[in-house]
Each structure stands twice: as structure tokens, then as C-alpha cells.
Design a protein around this motif. Structure first.
Motif, PDB file in Angstrom:
ATOM      1  N   THR A  86       0.846  -1.171   0.000  1.00 24.12           N
ATOM      2  CA  THR A  86       0.000   0.000   0.000  1.00 24.12           C
ATOM      3  C   THR A  86       0.889   1.231   0.000  1.00 24.12           C
ATOM      4  OG1 THR A  86      -1.783   1.156   1.150  1.00 24.12           O
ATOM      5  CG2 THR A  86      -0.181   0.040   2.516  1.00 24.12           C
ATOM      6  N   LYS A  87       0.409   2.297  -0.569  1.00 27.74           N
ATOM      7  CA  LYS A  87       1.187   3.531  -0.693  1.00 27.74           C
ATOM      8  C   LYS A  87       2.514   3.269  -1.403  1.00 27.74           C
ATOM      9  CE  LYS A  87      -0.859   5.406   3.518  1.00 27.74           C
ATOM     10  NZ  LYS A  87      -0.608   5.973   4.864  1.00 27.74           N
ATOM     11  N   ASN A  88       2.464   2.363  -2.382  1.00 26.33           N
ATOM     12  CA  ASN A  88       3.622   2.018  -3.215  1.00 26.33           C
ATOM     13  C   ASN A  88       4.744   1.346  -2.448  1.00 26.33           C
ATOM     14  OD1 ASN A  88       2.402   3.125  -5.515  1.00 26.33           O
ATOM     15  ND2 ASN A  88       3.166   5.168  -5.019  1.00 26.33           N
ATOM     16  N   ALA A 104      -3.517   9.479   0.554  1.00 26.57           N
ATOM     17  CA  ALA A 104      -2.100   9.861   0.632  1.00 26.57           C
ATOM     18  C   ALA A 104      -1.345   9.520  -0.644  1.00 26.57           C
ATOM     19  CB  ALA A 104      -1.434   9.169   1.824  1.00 26.57           C
ATOM     20  N   VAL A 105      -1.818   8.493  -1.367  1.00 28.02           N
ATOM     21  CA  VAL A 105      -1.183   8.083  -2.620  1.00 28.02           C
ATOM     22  C   VAL A 105      -2.273   7.951  -3.681  1.00 28.02           C
ATOM     23  CG1 VAL A 105       0.044   6.243  -3.816  1.00 28.02           C
ATOM     24  CG2 VAL A 105       0.756   6.912  -1.527  1.00 28.02           C
ATOM     25  N   PHE A 106      -2.061   8.608  -4.816  1.00 28.04           N
ATOM     26  CA  PHE A 106      -3.034   8.557  -5.908  1.00 28.04           C
ATOM     27  C   PHE A 106      -2.268   8.543  -7.219  1.00 28.04           C
ATOM     28  CE2 PHE A 106      -5.570  10.894  -9.118  1.00 28.04           C
ATOM     29  CZ  PHE A 106      -6.640  10.011  -9.206  1.00 28.04           C
ATOM     30  N   SER A 107      -2.617   7.607  -8.113  1.00 30.40           N
ATOM     31  CA  SER A 107      -1.952   7.556  -9.414  1.00 30.40           C
ATOM     32  C   SER A 107      -2.909   7.083 -10.493  1.00 30.40           C
ATOM     33  CB  SER A 107      -0.730   6.635  -9.382  1.00 30.40           C
ATOM     34  OG  SER A 107      -0.092   6.614 -10.650  1.00 30.40           O
ATOM     35  N   VAL A 108      -2.952   7.876 -11.568  1.00 32.34           N
ATOM     36  CA  VAL A 108      -3.643   7.463 -12.790  1.00 32.34           C
ATOM     37  C   VAL A 108      -2.668   7.539 -13.964  1.00 32.34           C
ATOM     38  CG1 VAL A 108      -5.954   8.092 -12.025  1.00 32.34           C
ATOM     39  CG2 VAL A 108      -4.493   9.826 -13.107  1.00 32.34           C
ATOM     40  N   GLN A 163      -6.201  16.864  -0.134  1.00 32.85           N
ATOM     41  CA  GLN A 163      -5.160  15.872  -0.403  1.00 32.85           C
ATOM     42  C   GLN A 163      -4.594  16.004  -1.814  1.00 32.85           C
ATOM     43  OE1 GLN A 163      -4.660  15.236   2.901  1.00 32.85           O
ATOM     44  NE2 GLN A 163      -3.843  13.348   2.024  1.00 32.85           N
ATOM     45  N   PHE A 164      -5.388  16.451  -2.761  1.00 33.17           N
ATOM     46  CA  PHE A 164      -4.898  16.567  -4.140  1.00 33.17           C
ATOM     47  C   PHE A 164      -3.843  17.663  -4.272  1.00 33.17           C
ATOM     48  CE2 PHE A 164      -7.982  13.543  -5.237  1.00 33.17           C
ATOM     49  CZ  PHE A 164      -7.721  13.102  -6.527  1.00 33.17           C
ATOM     50  N   GLY A 165      -3.733  18.504  -3.272  1.00 27.74           N
ATOM     51  CA  GLY A 165      -2.664  19.492  -3.270  1.00 27.74           C
ATOM     52  C   GLY A 165      -1.308  18.906  -2.931  1.00 27.74           C
ATOM     53  N   THR A 166      -1.294  17.644  -2.501  1.00 23.62           N
ATOM     54  CA  THR A 166      -0.031  16.987  -2.132  1.00 23.62           C
ATOM     55  C   THR A 166       0.511  16.098  -3.242  1.00 23.62           C
ATOM     56  OG1 THR A 166      -1.094  15.025  -1.184  1.00 23.62           O
ATOM     57  CG2 THR A 166      -0.839  16.936   0.256  1.00 23.62           C
ATOM     58  N   PHE A 167      -0.231  15.910  -4.336  1.00 20.33           N
ATOM     59  CA  PHE A 167       0.203  15.000  -5.399  1.00 20.33           C
ATOM     60  C   PHE A 167       0.990  15.768  -6.457  1.00 20.33           C
ATOM     61  CE2 PHE A 167      -4.056  12.917  -4.309  1.00 20.33           C
ATOM     62  CZ  PHE A 167      -3.497  12.244  -3.244  1.00 20.33           C
ATOM     63  N   ASP A 168       2.135  15.221  -6.866  1.00 26.69           N
ATOM     64  CA  ASP A 168       2.936  15.876  -7.894  1.00 26.69           C
ATOM     65  C   ASP A 168       2.603  15.288  -9.271  1.00 26.69           C
ATOM     66  OD1 ASP A 168       4.261  13.429  -8.077  1.00 26.69           O
ATOM     67  OD2 ASP A 168       5.910  14.075  -6.770  1.00 26.69           O
ATOM     68  N   GLU A 169       3.369  15.694 -10.277  1.00 29.48           N
ATOM     69  CA  GLU A 169       3.066  15.297 -11.646  1.00 29.48           C
ATOM     70  C   GLU A 169       3.225  13.801 -11.896  1.00 29.48           C
ATOM     71  OE1 GLU A 169       5.067  17.585 -14.554  1.00 29.48           O
ATOM     72  OE2 GLU A 169       4.178  19.499 -13.928  1.00 29.48           O
TER      73      GLU A 169
END
Length: 512
Positions: free
Chosen positions: A387-389, A475-479, A494-500
Motif C-alpha cells: 500500500t502507498k507504493n 495519501a497516494v493517488f496515481s492514474v 489531499q490533491f494538493g499533495t500529489f505531484d506530476e
């Protein structure tokens, strides 16, 4: 009896303890005591029947006078810093022993298990545990090597209830003396063997699991994980009391037997990282109390059967890194995946918990329970889950709160079922590295407890539902590596914490 366990005592044992030469039971477990047992008046306590010094900071070699403690029934020295060689004649003389735990110290040299050959009362032996079960710096597993086959053909007088030889540098076939534990004792009602717990993980055993292991009808906890065992899986349908089964990290091959398991009590099934192929047998669908199902890292194939949805109590399911194809079953939305009921507590200890008789492995002035029931010794259920990579290890009470579904690295096709949005208690959902298409269901915004959502490396299209920004624990999101287009989600919460990296290879298709 003197019981000072689970306090905050520090320093050394006072020499005045010698003034209690008739003491029968002494427990100093769970403190911060240190120093050596030499020259502390300890040797005058040779009438002791029970000695528990576990979870302290004692160090140095064991005093030779322990050789005279011939009335000892319980000896627990675990989780200290004791050192030296255990090849002395001390243990062979302690023939009254019923329970011994020497694990998690710094003993060295070679230790022969045949030292216990004449211990007819012996029921519990713990010489090794997994290092990651201990969180105190300096408490490593022993450095000694356990020798189980010398002298050749030795026959034990004991019939064990529990044996833990995890991380003991054992090699070759399973220990020969176990054949006498697999055989029924004709004096017992029903001809059942006594062994309920067998922990042999993290060694270098090879060869096959002996078919006689299926005779252990009282077995509740079986762990032979992280070895080099091979061959096909034996049928364990006679183990009707089995609660936790760990076979992961070996080289088992072939089909999962149709009659593999038949325990209505099974909570954990971990057969990850083997070479098993074929489909999931129907027998697994009957394990209605199952909480943890880990089949990842094999060669399993075919459609994921809808019958898995009968396992409604599941909290962790890992089918990753296989060759499953076809759609994700829509009925997965009806599996609990972490939804708690008031009466749930099967892996940990609660304040209102009362021990049950069949977990009691030693009873005297002191009592010892297996697994989660002891405030001192926790041989709790433990599993790994990505989880969380990252691969995390979860054990004990935390398993009541951890939930996840990992279907990554298969050949799954079709759309993501909107029914997965019903899994409001799930904390990790990994559908990456498949061939899924269609759009991301808006219903995933109902996953109010989710912390990790990985949909990368698929063929998903359309926009990211704007409602996902309401997932406050994410905490972890990837598409990444899909065909996502449209608006970039608002960089709030939370989406403010995700980078490119969460959107890599999709960004060029988005409106800026």
C-alpha cells in the motif's frame, strides 16, 4: 511466589534476593532490569519452579548454577541480551521443563535440539522468532545455529503443543524429530496429536512438506514461510482447527488441491510467492470466516471467480502478479474489506478480552498464552501488503483496521465496476498494470477511508471525477500511463499533495 512483571523497574537484581531460597515462582518480565545474573544472589533460588525474566535488558552468560535448578517447569529468558554458548550440560539436566523460551537474545555457537530428548514433560519450545516482531534496539534473534539431527535417529520423549524455530538458520529437510510429533498418541482420546502451533519460517528448509503433517488435527497456527520447500501442496483438509496458514515464499508448484483446506475457523491463508498455477479451487470459497487471502506472486490464471464474493468477511485480498484475465467481479462491492462490527476482534487484544482455555499453553503459578493473549509474549498474526507504493508488514491489532484489495499486475479487462464504490471502509485499492478501460467511476468518491488508490498503467479514459478531491485520507493517488484527459483536479485538500508523477503521460491530454 513473587510477581513484579510489567512495571518500570530498572537496575540490577538486588543481592538480597538470596534471602528467599524457598521461592517457587519469580517473574520480573516486562521491566528495564539489566546486568548479569552472576553474583546477584540468584544462585540461591534453586527451588524455583518458574522463572520469567523476559523483556528486560539482562546480559552476559547464563550462570552455571542454573544447572542445579532441576525443579524448573517454566524458563523464559526471551528478549534480553544474554550471550555465550548454550552447548553446556545445563539444559539436559532441567528435565522438569514444560515451557522454555530462549528467543531474541545474543546466544552463539551450535545448539543441539537433542538436549531436550529426555524432557518427557516438555510442551512449549521457542528458540527463534522473526526479527521484525521486536521493536527494541539490540534485541536481535540469537546467533546460534540449531542442530536437530545429531545424534542421528534420536527419539524424543516429549509431545509438544507449540514449537517455534523461526530464523534459526536451519537447512535441509524438516527436523526428523517432528515425525514423532506428527504421530498420534494412542493414550489420547481420539488419537489426536497435541501440536497446535508450528513456526518454522525464515530458514532454508527444502524438500516437500511430509504428508503426515495432515494428521495434526489440533493444529491452529502453521508457518513454514520463507524457506525453499518445493513439490505440490498437500491436502490439509484434516486440520479442521486451523486458523492461520503461512506457506508464502517457497517453491511450491502445481495446482492448488481441490481438497486443500476444510477448516471453518480459518482466518489467514497466505500462499503468495510460489509457483502455483491453474485456477482458484472451489474449496477456498467455503472458508467463510476468512479475513486475509493472499495469493499474489504465483502463476494463477483464468477469470477471478464470482464465488470469492462468498467470503464476505475478507479485509485483505491480494491476487496481484498472476495471470488472471476477464473483468473484475462486480460482487466485490459486497465484501466487507474492513467494515468493522462491534464484536470483531480476532487478531488483537482488547481491554475487555478474556483468555480462552485452548490458548493456554502453560498453567502454574504463572500462565502463558499463545499469540495475542499474553501481555508479554505476542506471537500475533502478521501479514505483508503493498500500500502507498510500499510493502508494509501489519500485525496484531492493526489488522482489525487495515483493509485492502490488490489486483495489480494481471490481465484484467473491462471497466472498473461502480460497485467498488460501496467499499467505504477500504484503505488501499490497487488496480494498476492491467488492461482496464472506460472511465473512472464517480462512485469511488464514496471510499471515505481510502489512503492509497492506484489505477496507473491501464487504458482508462475520460476525466478524473472531481468528486475525488473529497477523499480526505488519500495519501497516494496515481492514474499515470492511461488515456485520461480533461480538467486537472483542483489542487486542494489531499490533491494538493500529489505531484506530476501521479498523472505522468496523461498531462499532455488535459486542459490547463
Amino acid at each position: 511466589m513473587l510477581d513484579l512483571s510489567s512495571n518500570s523497574l530498572s537496575g540490577i537484581i538486588p543481592s538480597s534476593i538470596r534471602l528467599m531460597p524457598h521461592l517457587k515462582s519469580l517473574s520480573l518480565a516486562g521491566n528495564h532490569l539489566n546486568g548479569s545474573l552472576q553474583n546477584q544472589g540468584f544462585c540461591q533460588l534453586n527451588k524455583l519452579q518458574e522463572l520469567d525474566l523476559s523483556y528486560n535488558l539482562f546480559q552476559g552468560i547464563l550462570p552455571p548454577c542454573l544447572n542445579n535448578f532441576t525443579s524448573l517447569r517454566l524458563l523464559d529468558l526471551s528478549s534480553n541480551l544474554f550471550s555465550g554458548n548454550l552447548s553446556s550440560p545445563m539444559l539436559p539436566n532441567l528435565t522438569s521443563l514444560e515451557y522454555i523460551d530462549l528467543s531474541s537474545n545474543q546466544f552463539e555457537g551450535s545448539f543441539s535440539f537433542s538436549s531436550f530428548a529426555n524432557h518427557s514433560k516438555l510442551q512449549v519450545v521457542i528458540l527463534g522468532r522473526d526479527n521484525n516482531n521486536f521493536e527494541v534496539v539490540g534485541r536481535n534473534n540469537n546467533k546460534f545455529e540449531v542442530e536437530t539431527e545429531y545424534p542421528v535417529g534420536w527419539v524424543p520423549l516429549f509431545q509438544l503443543k507449540a514449537l517455534s524455530l523461526s530464523s534459526c538458520k536451519l537447512t535441509g529437510d524438516l527436523p526428523g524429530f517432528l515425525q514423532y510429533q506428527f504421530r498420534s498418541n494412542s493414550k489420547r482420546i481420539g488419537n489426536m496429536t497435541d501440536l497446535t502451533t508450528l513456526v518454522l519460517g525464515n530458514n532454508s528448509f527444502k524438500g516437500k512438506l511430509p504428508p503426515e503433517i495432515s494428521q495434526l488435527q489440533q493444529m491452529e497456527f502453521l508457518d513454514v514461510s520463507q524457506n525453499a520447500l518445493s513439490g505440490s501442496l498437500p491436502s490439509l483438509k484434516s486440520m479442521k482447527s486451523l486458523k492461520h496458514l503461512y506457506l508464502q515464499g517457497n517453491m511450491f508448484t502445481g495446482l492448488i488441491p481441490r481438497d486443500f483446506l476444510n477448516s471453518s475457523n480459518l482466518l489467514t491463508l497466505d500462499i503468495r510467492e510460489n509457483r502455483l498455477f491453474g485456477s482458484i479451487p472451489n474449496s477456498i470459497f467455503a472458508l467463510l470466516k476468512l479475513r486475509i487471502l493472499l495469493l499474489g506472486g504465483n502463476l494463477l490464471s483464468g477469470f477471478i471467480p464470482n464465488h470469492l464474493c462468498h467470503l464476505t468477511e475478507i479485509s485483505l485480498m491480494d491476487l496481484s502478479n498472476n495471470y488472471f484475465s476477464g473483468p473484475i467481479p462486480r460482487c466485490f462491492g459486497h465484501i466487507r474489506f474492513g467494515e468493522m462490527k462491534k464484536e470483531d476482534n480476532v487478531f488483537g487484544q482488547s481491554m475487555e478480552f478474556s483468555p480462552i482455555d485452548d490458548s493456554l499453553v502453560y498453567a502454574g503459578y504463572l500462565e502463558k498464552y499463545w499469540w495475542y493473549l499474553s501481555p508479554i509474549y505476542n506471537e500475533t498474526d502478521e501479514v505483508e501488503f503493498v500500500t502507498k507504493n510500499r510493502r508494509y508488514s501489519y500485525k496484531g491489532g492493526i489488522l482489525e483496521f487495515m483493509s485492502g484489495l490488490d489486483l495489480s499486475c494481471n490481465n484484467l479487462t473491462g471497466e472498473i465496476p461502480h460497485e467498488l464504490g460501496m467499499l467505504s471502509w477500504i484503505r488501499a485499492l490497487n488496480l494498476s498494470h492491467n488492461q482496464l478501460n472506460g472511465s473512472i467511476p464517480k462512485s469511488l468518491s464514496n471510499l471515505s477511508q481510502i489512503e492509497s488508490l492506484d489505477l496507473s498503467y491501464n487504458k482508462l479514459g475520460g476525466e478524473i471525477p472531481l468528486e475525488l478531491v473529497e477523499l480526505n485520507f488519500l495519501a497516494v493517488f496515481s492514474v499515470a500511463y492511461n488515456n485520461i484527459s480533461g480538467r486537472v483536479p483542483d489542487t486542494k485538500a489531499q490533491f494538493g499533495t500529489f505531484d506530476e508523477s501521479s498523472y505522468e503521460e496523461d498531462r499532455k491530454k488535459w486542459d490547463v
